[in-house]
Design a protein around this motif. Structure first.
Motif, PDB file in Angstrom:
ATOM      1  N   ARG A 178       0.901  -0.950  -0.061  1.00 38.06           N
ATOM      2  CA  ARG A 178      -0.049  -0.105  -0.023  1.00 38.06           C
ATOM      3  C   ARG A 178       0.869   1.258   0.069  1.00 38.06           C
ATOM      4  O   ARG A 178       0.502   2.254  -0.753  1.00 38.06           O
ATOM      5  N   ALA A 179       1.944   1.396   0.526  1.00 30.70           N
ATOM      6  CA  ALA A 179       2.741   2.325   0.771  1.00 30.70           C
ATOM      7  C   ALA A 179       3.575   2.734  -0.718  1.00 30.70           C
ATOM      8  O   ALA A 179       3.598   3.773  -1.111  1.00 30.70           O
ATOM      9  N   LEU A 180       4.010   1.418  -1.398  1.00 32.85           N
ATOM     10  CA  LEU A 180       4.430   1.399  -2.723  1.00 32.85           C
ATOM     11  C   LEU A 180       3.127   2.106  -3.611  1.00 32.85           C
ATOM     12  O   LEU A 180       3.588   2.944  -4.687  1.00 32.85           O
ATOM     13  N   PHE A 181       2.264   1.698  -3.343  1.00 34.00           N
ATOM     14  CA  PHE A 181       0.957   1.800  -4.331  1.00 34.00           C
ATOM     15  C   PHE A 181       0.664   3.466  -4.087  1.00 34.00           C
ATOM     16  O   PHE A 181       0.567   4.227  -5.272  1.00 34.00           O
ATOM     17  N   ASP A 182       0.787   4.055  -2.937  1.00 33.12           N
ATOM     18  CA  ASP A 182       0.939   5.679  -2.817  1.00 33.12           C
ATOM     19  C   ASP A 182       1.800   6.327  -3.599  1.00 33.12           C
ATOM     20  O   ASP A 182       1.626   7.543  -3.912  1.00 33.12           O
ATOM     21  N   MET A 183       2.819   5.649  -4.171  1.00 26.50           N
ATOM     22  CA  MET A 183       4.021   6.044  -4.748  1.00 26.50           C
ATOM     23  C   MET A 183       3.772   5.818  -6.354  1.00 26.50           C
ATOM     24  O   MET A 183       4.700   5.986  -6.891  1.00 26.50           O
ATOM     25  N   GLN A 184       2.684   5.315  -6.656  1.00 24.13           N
ATOM     26  CA  GLN A 184       2.264   4.642  -7.770  1.00 24.13           C
ATOM     27  C   GLN A 184       3.324   3.706  -8.279  1.00 24.13           C
ATOM     28  O   GLN A 184       3.816   3.892  -9.496  1.00 24.13           O
ATOM     29  N   CYS A 185       3.786   2.857  -7.399  1.00 20.11           N
ATOM     30  CA  CYS A 185       4.753   1.747  -7.648  1.00 20.11           C
ATOM     31  C   CYS A 185       4.303   0.461  -7.374  1.00 20.11           C
ATOM     32  O   CYS A 185       3.408   0.213  -6.419  1.00 20.11           O
ATOM     33  N   TYR A 186       4.280  -0.189  -8.478  1.00 22.50           N
ATOM     34  CA  TYR A 186       3.531  -1.820  -8.366  1.00 22.50           C
ATOM     35  C   TYR A 186       4.714  -2.983  -7.950  1.00 22.50           C
ATOM     36  O   TYR A 186       4.349  -3.928  -7.808  1.00 22.50           O
ATOM     37  N   ALA A 187       5.950  -2.447  -8.294  1.00 26.98           N
ATOM     38  CA  ALA A 187       7.032  -3.472  -8.094  1.00 26.98           C
ATOM     39  C   ALA A 187       7.318  -3.727  -6.504  1.00 26.98           C
ATOM     40  O   ALA A 187       7.766  -2.732  -5.793  1.00 26.98           O
ATOM     41  N   GLN A 188       7.294  -4.926  -6.016  1.00 28.51           N
ATOM     42  CA  GLN A 188       7.263  -5.421  -4.647  1.00 28.51           C
ATOM     43  C   GLN A 188       8.655  -5.712  -3.931  1.00 28.51           C
ATOM     44  O   GLN A 188       8.825  -6.177  -2.974  1.00 28.51           O
ATOM     45  N   GLY A 189       9.583  -5.648  -5.206  1.00 26.73           N
ATOM     46  CA  GLY A 189      10.906  -6.100  -4.671  1.00 26.73           C
ATOM     47  C   GLY A 189      11.146  -7.641  -4.938  1.00 26.73           C
ATOM     48  O   GLY A 189      12.101  -8.171  -4.522  1.00 26.73           O
ATOM     49  N   GLU A 190      10.214  -8.228  -5.151  1.00 29.88           N
ATOM     50  CA  GLU A 190      10.032  -9.694  -5.364  1.00 29.88           C
ATOM     51  C   GLU A 190       9.118 -10.120  -6.860  1.00 29.88           C
ATOM     52  O   GLU A 190       8.268  -9.243  -6.869  1.00 29.88           O
ATOM     53  N   HIS A 191       9.410 -11.143  -7.466  1.00 28.48           N
ATOM     54  CA  HIS A 191       8.517 -11.418  -8.609  1.00 28.48           C
ATOM     55  C   HIS A 191       7.127 -11.765  -7.894  1.00 28.48           C
ATOM     56  O   HIS A 191       6.880 -12.828  -7.080  1.00 28.48           O
ATOM     57  N   LEU A 192       6.054 -11.442  -8.398  1.00 34.14           N
ATOM     58  CA  LEU A 192       4.798 -12.240  -8.111  1.00 34.14           C
ATOM     59  C   LEU A 192       4.272 -12.577  -9.638  1.00 34.14           C
ATOM     60  O   LEU A 192       3.710 -11.855 -10.442  1.00 34.14           O
ATOM     61  N   PRO A 193       4.663 -13.749  -9.854  1.00 34.68           N
ATOM     62  CA  PRO A 193       4.548 -14.212 -11.285  1.00 34.68           C
ATOM     63  C   PRO A 193       3.150 -13.673 -12.123  1.00 34.68           C
ATOM     64  O   PRO A 193       2.131 -14.088 -11.684  1.00 34.68           O
ATOM     65  N   GLU A 194       3.468 -13.192 -13.158  1.00 34.97           N
ATOM     66  CA  GLU A 194       2.159 -12.633 -13.907  1.00 34.97           C
ATOM     67  C   GLU A 194       0.821 -13.466 -14.037  1.00 34.97           C
ATOM     68  O   GLU A 194      -0.068 -12.998 -14.059  1.00 34.97           O
ATOM     69  N   PHE A 195       1.087 -14.824 -14.204  1.00 30.97           N
ATOM     70  CA  PHE A 195       0.019 -15.665 -14.762  1.00 30.97           C
ATOM     71  C   PHE A 195      -0.462 -16.463 -13.286  1.00 30.97           C
ATOM     72  O   PHE A 195      -1.467 -17.366 -13.631  1.00 30.97           O
ATOM     73  N   ASN A 196       0.140 -16.110 -12.309  1.00 30.79           N
ATOM     74  CA  ASN A 196      -0.278 -16.782 -11.100  1.00 30.79           C
ATOM     75  C   ASN A 196      -1.873 -16.577 -10.711  1.00 30.79           C
ATOM     76  O   ASN A 196      -2.068 -15.436 -10.823  1.00 30.79           O
ATOM     77  N   GLY A 197      -2.557 -17.532 -10.655  1.00 29.11           N
ATOM     78  CA  GLY A 197      -4.085 -17.401 -10.435  1.00 29.11           C
ATOM     79  C   GLY A 197      -4.768 -17.226 -11.578  1.00 29.11           C
ATOM     80  O   GLY A 197      -5.970 -17.103 -11.673  1.00 29.11           O
ATOM     81  N   MET A 198      -4.173 -17.792 -12.759  1.00 30.50           N
ATOM     82  CA  MET A 198      -4.870 -17.498 -14.105  1.00 30.50           C
ATOM     83  C   MET A 198      -4.914 -18.902 -14.433  1.00 30.50           C
ATOM     84  O   MET A 198      -4.085 -19.590 -15.007  1.00 30.50           O
ATOM     85  N   ASN A 199      -6.244 -19.440 -14.797  1.00 34.03           N
ATOM     86  CA  ASN A 199      -6.681 -20.631 -15.723  1.00 34.03           C
ATOM     87  C   ASN A 199      -6.144 -20.353 -17.291  1.00 34.03           C
ATOM     88  O   ASN A 199      -5.929 -19.089 -17.623  1.00 34.03           O
ATOM     89  N   LEU A 200      -6.417 -21.382 -18.134  1.00 36.55           N
ATOM     90  CA  LEU A 200      -6.192 -20.966 -19.216  1.00 36.55           C
ATOM     91  C   LEU A 200      -7.052 -20.109 -20.059  1.00 36.55           C
ATOM     92  O   LEU A 200      -6.621 -19.402 -20.916  1.00 36.55           O
ATOM     93  N   LYS A 201      -8.402 -20.265 -19.771  1.00 34.68           N
ATOM     94  CA  LYS A 201      -9.234 -19.128 -20.231  1.00 34.68           C
ATOM     95  C   LYS A 201      -9.051 -17.724 -19.737  1.00 34.68           C
ATOM     96  O   LYS A 201      -8.952 -16.863 -20.565  1.00 34.68           O
ATOM     97  N   ILE A 202      -8.615 -17.612 -18.520  1.00 38.75           N
ATOM     98  CA  ILE A 202      -8.160 -16.467 -17.836  1.00 38.75           C
ATOM     99  C   ILE A 202      -6.839 -16.004 -18.548  1.00 38.75           C
ATOM    100  O   ILE A 202      -6.713 -14.690 -19.182  1.00 38.75           O
ATOM    101  N   GLN A 203      -5.704 -16.551 -18.734  1.00 37.03           N
ATOM    102  CA  GLN A 203      -4.598 -16.324 -19.684  1.00 37.03           C
ATOM    103  C   GLN A 203      -4.932 -15.635 -20.882  1.00 37.03           C
ATOM    104  O   GLN A 203      -4.439 -14.966 -21.644  1.00 37.03           O
ATOM    105  N   ASN A 204      -5.827 -16.730 -21.545  1.00 38.62           N
ATOM    106  CA  ASN A 204      -6.177 -16.299 -23.068  1.00 38.62           C
ATOM    107  C   ASN A 204      -6.713 -14.792 -23.178  1.00 38.62           C
ATOM    108  O   ASN A 204      -6.483 -14.074 -23.932  1.00 38.62           O
ATOM    109  N   LYS A 205      -7.679 -14.325 -22.152  1.00 35.91           N
ATOM    110  CA  LYS A 205      -8.436 -13.204 -22.052  1.00 35.91           C
ATOM    111  C   LYS A 205      -7.350 -12.051 -21.867  1.00 35.91           C
ATOM    112  O   LYS A 205      -7.361 -11.018 -22.421  1.00 35.91           O
ATOM    113  N   TRP A 206      -6.270 -12.448 -20.876  1.00 35.72           N
ATOM    114  CA  TRP A 206      -5.330 -11.327 -20.417  1.00 35.72           C
ATOM    115  C   TRP A 206      -4.304 -11.317 -21.655  1.00 35.72           C
ATOM    116  O   TRP A 206      -4.163 -10.125 -21.888  1.00 35.72           O
TER     117      TRP A 206
END
Length: 438
Positions: free
Chosen positions: A175-203
Motif C-alpha cells: 500500500r505504501a508503494l501504491f501511494d507512490m504509484q509503484c507496483y514492483a514489490q521487490g520480488e516477482h509475483l509471477p504474472e500468470f499466477n492465479g490464471m487458468n487457461l481461459k483467463i490467460q487467454n483473455k489477459w
C-alpha cells in the motif's frame, strides 16, 4: 540462476543456417513501456526507504519510464553503426502493453485490478509525452523491432490485489508503494499466477490487441520468464510464433534457467532454432549478456560480449542473442547510463569490425523456420535468403522491385532461383535506386 534437470520435449529442426557465413547479432531488450517502480528521483528515494523498512534490504531504485528524448537518443545512436550489409544496428524491444490505473484501483478499494493500455497513455504523474507514438516511430525508422512482453510486468494482478488488502508487513509495503504509484514489490509475483487457461487467454489477447493498436501488427515474438508451459500454447493461439528465453548461456559459457521458477516454460535442453510442431513455434535462447544495474556487481563489458559472440560462432555456429535491458539506457542513474552508452559504442564498433549482420529476433526465427526472412525498414523491406532450399512466398514481391548484383530489376521471376543473399524490396512507384545487400 543455475541449470536444472528436466525431461526434454521433442523438438525438430527445420532449416540450418550457416551462421559462420552470415555472422549475426541480435540485441534483445526487455521492459519498455513499464511504469513499475520510480517516476522520478524523489519517488526513488522514498521507495528505497520503504524497501529497507519492510524487507531490510537496501536495494537500488533506478529504473523508470523512457521519455521521448531517451528514445530519440537511442535511435540516433543505433543509426550510426551499420553492419556488413549496410543495415544499421537494431534493438528487438519487448514491450509491456499496460500499466495499473492507480486511481480506479484505489476507488474500488483494491477489490479488482484495472489498467491503462500503453496505447491509451500511462498512469497519472507518469506522463512523458506520447510514449507509444515514439516507440512506434522507432519501429518505422528500423531502430526498434517490437515484441510482446507483458500486460503487468512480473506481477500477478490477483496476488497484487491480495497484498493490497492484506494487513501483514508485505501488505503495508504494497500500500505504501501504491501511494507512490509503484507496483514492483521487490520480488516477482509471477504474472500468470492465479490464471487458468481461459483467463490467460483473455489477459494475453487483450495485451496483443493493445500491441497491435500501437504498432499496427500482431506480435510474432514474445518473452517472459513468468510463462507456464501452457502459456506458450495461449501465445501461439494469439498469433505469436516465436518463444524467446527458452534458456540462456552466460558470457562464461554455462547454460542456465531460472532456479527460482522451476515451474516455468524454460528447458535446459532446448537449442536456439528448435521447432515445436504442436505449438508451431520456434524457440530462441539467449547466449550473451550486456547488462548493468540488474544486480549489484553485474556490469558486462563490450569485451565480454565480443568474446561471447566469437565463441557462439566458433564453437556453436549460432547467431548471438544479446540480453540488454531497458535499465542500461533509461535510468535515474544518469552516470551509469552514460557509461553504458559509451560501452555500447565500443561494442557496436567491435561488431562492425567483425563484419556482422544486425538482425531482429523475428528475422532469426524466420530463417530457422523457412530459410528466408523479411523485415520492414523505413519504406523498404529487407529480404534475406540464407538457405538454398528456401521457398520464398511470391506474394512479398507483389508491386515491388529488386535489383541483384548482376543488374536488372526483377519484377517477375521464379523465386526459387533467387540466389543467396540479402536484398531491399521497394515499391515500384518509388524512384529510389534499389541496391542488393551482400
Amino acid at each position: 540462476m543455475f541449470a536444472k534437470k528436466t525431461i526434454p520435449e521433442n523438438y525438430s529442426r527445420k532449416f540450418e543456417i550457416d551462421w559462420r557465413k552470415y555472422p549475426s547479432v541480435v540485441f534483445e531488450s526487455d521492459d519498455w513501456g513499464a511504469c513499475e517502480r520510480a517516476r522520478d528521483q524523489i519517488a526513488a528515494d522514498k521507495i528505497r526507504m520503504l524497501y529497507k523498512k519492510y524487507s531490510g534490504r537496501n536495494r537500488p531504485v533506478i529504473t523508470t519510464l523512457e521519455t521521448g528524448n531517451d528514445l530519440e537518443k537511442i535511435y540516433r545512436f543505433l543509426e550510426k553503426y551499420k553492419g556488413i550489409d549496410n543495415i544499421p544496428a537494431v534493438f528487438t524491444v519487448f514491450v509491456c502493453t499496460a500499466n495499473p490505473d492507480f486511481t480506479k484501483i484505489r476507488a474500488n478499494g483494491y477489490s479488482r485490478y484495472e489498467d491503462i493500455g500503453l496505447d491509451e497513455g500511462v498512469p497519472e504523474s507518469w506522463e512523458r509525452g506520447n510514449t507509444a507514438e515514439k516507440l512506434r516511430e522507432g519501429y518505422d525508422r528500423g531502430s526498434f523491432y517490437p515484441g510482446f512482453h507483458s500486460s503487468l510486468h512480473h506481477t500477478s494482478p490477483y496476488l497484487w490485489m491480495q497484498l493490497l488488502r492484506d494487513n501483514s508487513d508485505k501488505g503495508k509495503l504494497a500500500r505504501a508503494l501504491f501511494d507512490m504509484q509503484c507496483y514492483a514489490q521487490g520480488e516477482h509475483l509471477p504474472e500468470f499466477n492465479g490464471m487458468n487457461l481461459k483467463i490467460q487467454n483473455k489477459w494475453i489477447s487483450g495485451g496483443v490487441a493493445r500491441f497491435k493498436n500501437i504498432f499496427g501488427f500482431t506480435p510474432d515474438i514474445a518473452i517472459t520468464s513468468d510463462a507456464y508451459p501452457d502459456t506458450e500454447t495461449v501465445w501461439a493461439l494469439n498469433g505469436i510464433n516465436t518463444v524467446c528465453l527458452k534458456n540462456s548461456r552466460s558470457n562464461h559459457g554455462e547454460t542456465i534457467v531460472y532456479a527460482t521458477k522451476p515451474w516455468n516454460m524454460q528447458d535446459i535442453y532446448a537449442k536456439i532454432g528448435d521447432y515445436n510442431e504442436i505449438r508451431d513455434v520456434i524457440y530462441i535462447t539467449r547466449n550473451a549478456f550486456f547488462e548493468s544495474g540488474m544486480a549489484p556487481g553485474w556490469n558486462d563489458s563490450a569485451a565480454d560480449v565480443l568474446r561471447a559472440v566469437t565463441r557462439n560462432l566458433d564453437e556453436f555456429c549460432e547467431p548471438s542473442i544479446v540480453s540488454t535491458h531497458r535499465i542500461n539506457y533509461v535510468s535515474l542513474d544518469k552516470k551509469m547510463v552514460e557509461k553504458r552508452f559509451s560501452e555500447l559504442g565500443k561494442l557496436l564498433d567491435g561488431l562492425c569490425k567483425m563484419g556482422v549482420h544486425f538482425l531482429t529476433t523475428s528475422e532469426v526465427s524466420q530463417l530457422y523456420r523457412q530459410g528466408w526472412s523479411v523485415r520492414k525498414f523505413g519504406n523498404k523491406t529487407i529480404l534475406r535468403k540464407w538457405h538454398k532450399n528456401a521457398k520464398i512466398s511470391k506474394s512479398i514481391f507483389h508491386g515491388r522491385i529488386i535489383k541483384p548484383v548482376n543488374g536488372g530489376s526483377l519484377k517477375s521471376f521464379d523465386t526459387s532461383g533467387l540466389r543467396l543473399g540479402s536484398y531491399f524490396l521497394v515499391k515500384e512507384d518509388i524512384s529510389e535506386k534499389v541496391e542488393v545487400c551482400l
